[in-house]
Write an enzyme that holds these catalytic residues in place. Structure first.
Site, PDB file in Angstrom:
ATOM      1  N   SER A 188       0.783  -1.228   0.000  1.00  0.00           N
ATOM      2  CA  SER A 188       0.000   0.000   0.000  1.00  0.00           C
ATOM      3  C   SER A 188       0.816   1.280   0.000  1.00  0.00           C
ATOM      4  O   SER A 188       0.326   2.314  -0.448  1.00  0.00           O
ATOM      5  CB  SER A 188      -0.953   0.006   1.204  1.00  0.00           C
ATOM      6  OG  SER A 188      -0.220  -0.025   2.417  1.00  0.00           O
ATOM      7  N   HIS A 216      -5.790  -3.808  -1.936  1.00  0.00           N
ATOM      8  CA  HIS A 216      -5.531  -2.728  -2.891  1.00  0.00           C
ATOM      9  C   HIS A 216      -5.508  -3.235  -4.331  1.00  0.00           C
ATOM     10  O   HIS A 216      -4.844  -2.646  -5.191  1.00  0.00           O
ATOM     11  CB  HIS A 216      -4.209  -2.042  -2.564  1.00  0.00           C
ATOM     12  CG  HIS A 216      -4.278  -1.136  -1.375  1.00  0.00           C
ATOM     13  ND1 HIS A 216      -4.730   0.161  -1.447  1.00  0.00           N
ATOM     14  CD2 HIS A 216      -3.974  -1.361  -0.071  1.00  0.00           C
ATOM     15  CE1 HIS A 216      -4.679   0.709  -0.241  1.00  0.00           C
ATOM     16  NE2 HIS A 216      -4.230  -0.197   0.603  1.00  0.00           N
ATOM     17  N   LYS A 247     -12.520  -0.315  -0.014  1.00  0.00           N
ATOM     18  CA  LYS A 247     -11.698   0.392  -0.985  1.00  0.00           C
ATOM     19  C   LYS A 247     -12.423   0.404  -2.338  1.00  0.00           C
ATOM     20  O   LYS A 247     -13.428   1.094  -2.484  1.00  0.00           O
ATOM     21  CB  LYS A 247     -10.299  -0.218  -1.042  1.00  0.00           C
ATOM     22  CG  LYS A 247      -9.516   0.017   0.259  1.00  0.00           C
ATOM     23  CD  LYS A 247      -8.109  -0.519   0.190  1.00  0.00           C
ATOM     24  CE  LYS A 247      -7.274  -0.098   1.396  1.00  0.00           C
ATOM     25  NZ  LYS A 247      -7.816  -0.512   2.697  1.00  0.00           N
TER      26      LYS A 247
END
Length: 402
Positions: A188, A216, A247
């Site tokens: 990340s 991610h 996310k």
């Protein structure tokens, strides 16, 4: 007693501020989107948001919002219980089944966050006779989860396959019953992608399991948005995938473990964050189902995100900024000094671009950066405006080397 403690805490906070490591919170007065209104904690007014995990721009998508509103009427506000008592609703089971199918795994278990998901895996699966081999740059939730287990702990340098093999040999020669390799799919703070095909090859060679935190990546990495296992063609070789609904998948909250059926069943019986935390709010589960519907036709969003990412990385490099290499939507602009990174972020906010400076202990000492995150919600003009703001802020900062 607390007066003594108060002075110690104030001293520590003063040290954090003096080192340029203080992390202020800016207050946003609008829904999450490409542009947001900052109401406090910096320059007020509408600014371009380049620091959210809203990769596909779905956090304020009208169909997702509508699904959430409908779910409030259908399922209520909350479950008021944990799953095994009376907190399992049909919508939870439906989401688990959809995630399993989407990620190519046998079963899925929902958690209130991916932090909890990672916190619940290691202690449940591994004992003192087992070994876990972890990438040095893995997320804090993986590190904390490993600490909860009694397994022997091995660490290898980021994406260093030779060192990973050395640790696997060490664990094998030490008589480990089970061996689990764990890595972020995308790291990340750097945007680097784990070499999963090679990791799976080593796992086969040393009879180890593979776990990937793909927070991610799921939704926008890989041809179908199924994450780094799809990107590397190893969906059938990864044993455990953890991830978040917070996310690319709508940006709310919640996490999951998608894995082999026996692993998920054991987690349902013994994973403490699952057994002792309230069920995921049904409104989030229902909205996440709508997100999965949208992902089936989200190829244009993924393409636009990729184009935005390439444009930003190219323009910033041409302007003389150091951007860590790669093609992920996380594009770290390296600053070095923590105080300069914080000041740069302030100058950018004044110029209408909302970003955050990251410094120690989130990243190594001396490696402070501004982590820019691109979104499919950004227009080409938004990206070009952000690059221009960086150039202007660098001139105001007076740091030619940035």
């Amino acid at each position: 007693m607390f007066e003594t403690v108060r002075e110690d805490l104030r001293s520590t906070l003063d040290e954090i501020r003096a080192a340029g490591l203080h992390k202020p919170e800016r207050v946003i007065g609008t829904p999450q989107n490409a542009a947001v209104a900052v109401t406090s904690g910096g320059a007020a007014g509408e600014v371009l948001n380049f620091c959210a995990n809203n990769y596909l721009g779905l956090a304020d998508h009208p169909e997702v919002v509508a699904a959430a509103k409908d779910a409030l009427d259908r399922w209520g506000y909350g479950t008021a219980s944990v799953r095994f008592i009376c907190g399992t609703q049909e919508v939870h089971k439906e989401l688990e089944a959809r995630l399993s199918a989407f990620l190519g795994q046998e079963d899925t278990i929902l958690y209130s966050s991916c932090f909890d998901a990672n916190g619940g895996v290691f202690e449940t699966l591994l004992g003192a006779e087992d070994a876990v081999i972890s990438d040095a740059l893995n997320h804090a939730s993986i590190i904390d989860g490993i600490r909860l287990s009694k397994a022997r702990r091995f660490r290898y340098a980021n994406r260093d396959l030779a060192e990973l093999e050395a640790r696997l040999k060490e664990a094998t020669e030490g008589g480990a019953r089970r061996k689990l390799i764990v890595t972020d799919g995308v790291f990340s703070m750097d945007g680097y992608v784990a070499p999963l095909a090679e990791i799976c090859d080593l796992a086969d060679r040393y009879d180890a399991m593979v776990m990937v935190d793909d927070s991610h990546a799921v939704g926008f990495v890989g041809p179908g948005g199924r994450g780094t296992p799809e990107l590397h063609g190893v969906m059938d070789r990864v044993d455990i995938i953890t991830g978040t609904l917070g996310k690319a998948l709508g940006g709310a909250s919640g996490g999951y473990v998608a894995a082999r059926a026996e692993i998920v069943e054991l987690l349902r019986q013994r994973s403490r964050p699952y057994l002792f935390s309230n069920s995921l709010a049904p409104v989030i589960a229902a909205a996440s189902l709508k997100v999965l519907d949208l992902l089936e036709s989200a190829g244009d969003l993924r393409e636009h995100l990729a184009a935005n990412t390439a444009l930003f990385r190219t323009k910033m490099t041409e302007a003389g900024f150091e951007v860590l290499p790669g093609d992920h939507a996380i594009a770290p602009v390296m600053i070095g000094d923590a105080a300069e990174a914080a000041r740069m972020a302030e100058l950018l906010l004044e110029r209408g671009v909302y970003v955050i400076g990251f410094s120690y202990p989130v990243v190594p000492m001396g490696a402070a950066r501004i982590r820019v995150q691109l979104s499919a919600a950004h227009s080409t003009a938004d990206v070009e405006r952000a690059v221009a703001a960086f150039i202007d802020a660098r001139a105001a900062l007076g740091t030619a080397g940035v």
